[in-house]
Design a protein around this motif. Sequence first.
Motif, PDB file in Angstrom:
ATOM      1  N   LEU A   1       7.812  -1.073   2.136  1.00  0.00           N
ATOM      2  CA  LEU A   1       7.553  -2.522   2.081  1.00  0.00           C
ATOM      3  C   LEU A   1       8.844  -3.279   1.784  1.00  0.00           C
ATOM      4  CD1 LEU A   1       4.177  -2.477   0.073  1.00  0.00           C
ATOM      5  CD2 LEU A   1       4.472  -3.017   2.493  1.00  0.00           C
ATOM      6  N   GLN A   2       9.635  -2.753   0.863  1.00  0.00           N
ATOM      7  CA  GLN A   2      10.904  -3.430   0.529  1.00  0.00           C
ATOM      8  C   GLN A   2      11.850  -3.427   1.724  1.00  0.00           C
ATOM      9  OE1 GLN A   2      11.848  -1.153  -2.972  1.00  0.00           O
ATOM     10  NE2 GLN A   2      10.999  -2.690  -4.365  1.00  0.00           N
ATOM     11  N   ASP A   3      11.935  -2.289   2.412  1.00  0.00           N
ATOM     12  CA  ASP A   3      12.844  -2.209   3.567  1.00  0.00           C
ATOM     13  C   ASP A   3      12.465  -3.212   4.650  1.00  0.00           C
ATOM     14  OD1 ASP A   3      14.153  -0.245   2.216  1.00  0.00           O
ATOM     15  OD2 ASP A   3      13.478   1.422   3.472  1.00  0.00           O
ATOM     16  N   LEU A   4      11.163  -3.527   4.716  1.00  0.00           N
ATOM     17  CA  LEU A   4      10.699  -4.481   5.733  1.00  0.00           C
ATOM     18  C   LEU A   4      10.647  -5.915   5.195  1.00  0.00           C
ATOM     19  CD1 LEU A   4       7.813  -2.264   7.125  1.00  0.00           C
ATOM     20  CD2 LEU A   4       9.883  -2.891   8.372  1.00  0.00           C
ATOM     21  N   GLY A   5      11.083  -6.104   3.950  1.00  0.00           N
ATOM     22  CA  GLY A   5      11.013  -7.432   3.331  1.00  0.00           C
ATOM     23  C   GLY A   5       9.575  -7.865   3.082  1.00  0.00           C
ATOM     24  N   MET A   6       8.684  -6.916   2.883  1.00  0.00           N
ATOM     25  CA  MET A   6       7.250  -7.229   2.783  1.00  0.00           C
ATOM     26  C   MET A   6       6.631  -6.883   1.434  1.00  0.00           C
ATOM     27  SD  MET A   6       5.863  -8.642   5.291  1.00  0.00           S
ATOM     28  CE  MET A   6       6.206  -9.116   6.952  1.00  0.00           C
ATOM     29  N   HIS A   7       7.446  -6.445   0.463  1.00  0.00           N
ATOM     30  CA  HIS A   7       6.855  -6.111  -0.826  1.00  0.00           C
ATOM     31  C   HIS A   7       6.302  -7.393  -1.459  1.00  0.00           C
ATOM     32  CE1 HIS A   7       7.179  -4.335  -5.124  1.00  0.00           C
ATOM     33  NE2 HIS A   7       6.074  -3.911  -4.540  1.00  0.00           N
ATOM     34  N   ARG A   8       5.046  -7.309  -1.929  1.00  0.00           N
ATOM     35  CA  ARG A   8       4.307  -8.454  -2.503  1.00  0.00           C
ATOM     36  C   ARG A   8       3.838  -9.446  -1.444  1.00  0.00           C
ATOM     37  NH1 ARG A   8       3.352  -5.778  -6.973  1.00  0.00           N
ATOM     38  NH2 ARG A   8       5.058  -5.575  -8.432  1.00  0.00           N
ATOM     39  N   LYS A   9       4.246  -9.245  -0.177  1.00  0.00           N
ATOM     40  CA  LYS A   9       3.729 -10.113   0.895  1.00  0.00           C
ATOM     41  C   LYS A   9       2.572  -9.386   1.575  1.00  0.00           C
ATOM     42  CE  LYS A   9       8.045 -12.510   1.634  1.00  0.00           C
ATOM     43  NZ  LYS A   9       9.341 -12.287   2.241  1.00  0.00           N
ATOM     44  N   VAL A  10       2.801  -8.099   1.895  1.00  0.00           N
ATOM     45  CA  VAL A  10       1.698  -7.207   2.255  1.00  0.00           C
ATOM     46  C   VAL A  10       1.379  -6.469   0.958  1.00  0.00           C
ATOM     47  CG1 VAL A  10       1.118  -5.100   3.520  1.00  0.00           C
ATOM     48  CG2 VAL A  10       2.326  -6.958   4.671  1.00  0.00           C
ATOM     49  N   GLN A  11       0.130  -6.586   0.479  1.00  0.00           N
ATOM     50  CA  GLN A  11      -0.169  -5.984  -0.821  1.00  0.00           C
ATOM     51  C   GLN A  11      -0.455  -4.482  -0.686  1.00  0.00           C
ATOM     52  OE1 GLN A  11      -1.618  -9.111   0.044  1.00  0.00           O
ATOM     53  NE2 GLN A  11      -0.015 -10.093  -1.166  1.00  0.00           N
ATOM     54  N   LEU A  12      -0.171  -3.783  -1.773  1.00  0.00           N
ATOM     55  CA  LEU A  12      -0.379  -2.331  -1.813  1.00  0.00           C
ATOM     56  C   LEU A  12      -1.432  -2.015  -2.863  1.00  0.00           C
ATOM     57  CD1 LEU A  12       0.581   0.570  -0.994  1.00  0.00           C
ATOM     58  CD2 LEU A  12       2.192   0.428  -2.915  1.00  0.00           C
ATOM     59  N   ILE A  13      -2.506  -1.346  -2.421  1.00  0.00           N
ATOM     60  CA  ILE A  13      -3.528  -0.857  -3.358  1.00  0.00           C
ATOM     61  C   ILE A  13      -3.392   0.657  -3.405  1.00  0.00           C
ATOM     62  CG2 ILE A  13      -6.005  -0.688  -3.859  1.00  0.00           C
ATOM     63  CD1 ILE A  13      -6.475  -3.172  -2.196  1.00  0.00           C
ATOM     64  N   VAL A  14      -3.378   1.231  -4.599  1.00  0.00           N
ATOM     65  CA  VAL A  14      -3.281   2.694  -4.680  1.00  0.00           C
ATOM     66  C   VAL A  14      -4.481   3.253  -5.432  1.00  0.00           C
ATOM     67  CG1 VAL A  14      -0.762   2.621  -4.571  1.00  0.00           C
ATOM     68  CG2 VAL A  14      -1.874   2.830  -6.788  1.00  0.00           C
ATOM     69  N   SER A  15      -4.825   4.484  -5.084  1.00  0.00           N
ATOM     70  CA  SER A  15      -5.969   5.134  -5.726  1.00  0.00           C
ATOM     71  C   SER A  15      -5.766   6.635  -5.717  1.00  0.00           C
ATOM     72  CB  SER A  15      -7.268   4.770  -4.986  1.00  0.00           C
ATOM     73  OG  SER A  15      -7.180   5.133  -3.629  1.00  0.00           O
ATOM     74  N   GLY A  16      -6.650   7.304  -6.441  1.00  0.00           N
ATOM     75  CA  GLY A  16      -6.589   8.766  -6.511  1.00  0.00           C
ATOM     76  C   GLY A  16      -6.380   9.208  -7.948  1.00  0.00           C
ATOM     77  N   GLY A  17      -7.469   9.400  -8.668  1.00  0.00           N
ATOM     78  CA  GLY A  17      -7.367   9.924 -10.031  1.00  0.00           C
ATOM     79  C   GLY A  17      -7.066   8.873 -11.078  1.00  0.00           C
ATOM     80  N   ILE A  18      -7.337   7.606 -10.789  1.00  0.00           N
ATOM     81  CA  ILE A  18      -7.061   6.561 -11.794  1.00  0.00           C
ATOM     82  C   ILE A  18      -8.240   6.485 -12.766  1.00  0.00           C
ATOM     83  CG2 ILE A  18      -6.801   4.049 -12.092  1.00  0.00           C
ATOM     84  CD1 ILE A  18      -4.889   4.243  -9.673  1.00  0.00           C
ATOM     85  N   ARG A  19      -7.913   6.611 -14.080  1.00  0.00           N
ATOM     86  CA  ARG A  19      -8.956   6.786 -15.101  1.00  0.00           C
ATOM     87  C   ARG A  19      -8.926   5.758 -16.206  1.00  0.00           C
ATOM     88  NH1 ARG A  19      -5.702  11.917 -16.583  1.00  0.00           N
ATOM     89  NH2 ARG A  19      -4.250  10.209 -16.255  1.00  0.00           N
ATOM     90  N   SER A  20      -7.886   4.956 -16.294  1.00  0.00           N
ATOM     91  CA  SER A  20      -7.721   4.122 -17.490  1.00  0.00           C
ATOM     92  C   SER A  20      -6.787   2.953 -17.187  1.00  0.00           C
ATOM     93  CB  SER A  20      -7.067   4.972 -18.584  1.00  0.00           C
ATOM     94  OG  SER A  20      -5.764   5.338 -18.154  1.00  0.00           O
ATOM     95  N   GLY A  21      -6.710   2.045 -18.180  1.00  0.00           N
ATOM     96  CA  GLY A  21      -5.776   0.937 -18.052  1.00  0.00           C
ATOM     97  C   GLY A  21      -4.333   1.408 -18.029  1.00  0.00           C
ATOM     98  N   ALA A  22      -4.066   2.519 -18.707  1.00  0.00           N
ATOM     99  CA  ALA A  22      -2.697   3.055 -18.698  1.00  0.00           C
ATOM    100  C   ALA A  22      -2.326   3.523 -17.296  1.00  0.00           C
ATOM    101  CB  ALA A  22      -2.571   4.209 -19.693  1.00  0.00           C
ATOM    102  N   ASP A  23      -3.250   4.241 -16.637  1.00  0.00           N
ATOM    103  CA  ASP A  23      -2.969   4.685 -15.256  1.00  0.00           C
ATOM    104  C   ASP A  23      -2.724   3.466 -14.366  1.00  0.00           C
ATOM    105  OD1 ASP A  23      -3.408   7.288 -16.064  1.00  0.00           O
ATOM    106  OD2 ASP A  23      -5.332   7.511 -15.044  1.00  0.00           O
ATOM    107  N   MET A  24      -3.573   2.461 -14.540  1.00  0.00           N
ATOM    108  CA  MET A  24      -3.416   1.254 -13.713  1.00  0.00           C
ATOM    109  C   MET A  24      -2.055   0.612 -13.981  1.00  0.00           C
ATOM    110  SD  MET A  24      -5.794  -2.052 -13.191  1.00  0.00           S
ATOM    111  CE  MET A  24      -6.144  -2.700 -14.813  1.00  0.00           C
ATOM    112  N   ALA A  25      -1.695   0.473 -15.256  1.00  0.00           N
ATOM    113  CA  ALA A  25      -0.422  -0.177 -15.593  1.00  0.00           C
ATOM    114  C   ALA A  25       0.754   0.600 -14.987  1.00  0.00           C
ATOM    115  CB  ALA A  25      -0.279  -0.279 -17.106  1.00  0.00           C
ATOM    116  N   LYS A  26       0.661   1.927 -15.009  1.00  0.00           N
ATOM    117  CA  LYS A  26       1.762   2.736 -14.454  1.00  0.00           C
ATOM    118  C   LYS A  26       1.855   2.543 -12.934  1.00  0.00           C
ATOM    119  CE  LYS A  26       1.451   5.988 -18.264  1.00  0.00           C
ATOM    120  NZ  LYS A  26       0.931   7.272 -18.776  1.00  0.00           N
TER     121      LYS A  26
END
Length: 441
Positions: free
Chosen positions: A286-311
């Motif tokens: 996304l950064q290389d394309l100048g699109m970070h924060r313009k195209v949003q990124l959602i990630v998942s897979g084993g997220i269990r807590s607010g700490a995982d989300m914050a990381k």
Amino acid sequence: MDNHHRTPPRFSATFDPHSIAEIQRAAATGIYDIRGAGAKRKLPHFDDLLFLGASISRYPLEGYREKCGTDVVLGSRFAKKPVVLKTPVTIAGMSFGALSGNAKEALGRGASAVGTSTTTGDGGMTPEERQASQTLVYQYLPSRYGMNLEDLLKADAIEVVIGQGAKPGGGGMLLGQKISPRVAKMRNLPEGIDQRSACRHPDWTGPDDLEIKIEELRELTDWEKPIYVKVGASRPYYDTALAVKSGADVVVIDGMQGGTAATQDVFIENVGLPILAAIRPAVQALQDLGMHRKVQLIVSGGIRSGADMAKALALGADAVAIGTAALIALGDNDPALEDEYRKIGATAGAYDDWHEGLDPVGITTQDPVLAARLDPVRAGRRLANFLSVMTMEAQIIARACGKSHLHNLEPEDLVALTIEAAAMARVPLAGTEWIPGQSKF
Ligand SMILES: Cc1cc2nc3c(=O)[nH]c(=O)nc-3n(C[C@H](O)[C@H](O)[C@H](O)COP(=O)(O)O)c2cc1C
């Protein structure tokens, strides 16, 4: 011989009890193992990262007086009506078929109560789900099960599913036990017969076709609805770049710990990347394309807590999605039902034979008697509680790092406990300035 002097029996690290049991099971039955949930092996994960709280060189924010924002806008690139959420934790796509109607409704109730979205799944949209979910993302999947234009137009966003973290390159399974009359009707399938979902879309093969498909979806929805593209983590840099090139508003990357309703165990445990290894390459694309924060990124897979989300957010994601944790919050694997789990050969905390449809809690079943056990109002409230706790936990960490919004967390706030995690997350090994593969020295 004097048995007192024998060495105690010793298990092999290679032929460990699980491997032996699996060989014995395969030899006895001649069939491979199918199950739900995500990878069970130990993998590099968010546990291998720690935050550096504020000290003399940074000052923290005061918990009860200073604001720490949590809102997120998804789909700001092209969509006339982007999705606006109060918290960056969304509910991942889980199909009606895999889950009971009551479970889908409970997900909608819980998510709506805290101002976030839910997602349909392989099998279509149920009216209860549409009604319960303030913001509903409609999945457009290779199988096209339950897919119709009328429902697509009722959704708030569309997610083109290329793959899933538990099985990148593979399709799902729904065994006959769960193909009830209602599921069969929605999917246009015969009742009671095992079904395998397609692993690739029937009408396109690569990024150029994907671009055309996305444009079609935009035209159909009058450029109003955000279009997400979901991939299983395998080649995150190139997949993200190609999704952006194809016109996605949002990229969803799902790591190999990510849950599934049912797939071969060999697939779940041996294919794909842990999410920790996928976030930085996706952000880099996304950064290389100048699109970070313009195209949003959602990630998942084993997220269990607010700490995982914050990381995940600190590594550059805009939001996270949860599947398994949401089901647990609804009541999945409830230890109070241990006797019932025992009867079906399971134990609370390890129950994953979701494909059998025997879930005593009423979540991963189509049996009307079992499904009726889940009260969607009560289960929805439990999910809302859990989502609130996740959000507050992430805020606690962000404030401690001196951040007035969760999105101000950054890689600089993190260190890694292992060399593997340092290399994958591209943050320094704790107590050093060493980022393996990117050494300054
Ligand atoms: C019961 C269940 C059903 C699922 N069904 C779908 C589906 O229909 N479509 C899809 O893209 N992903 C599906 N997934 C995967 C989730 O969308 C998500 O990628 C995954 O659950 C995230 O990982 P987590 O479970 O560790 O939070 C399913 C997951 C579960 C647990």
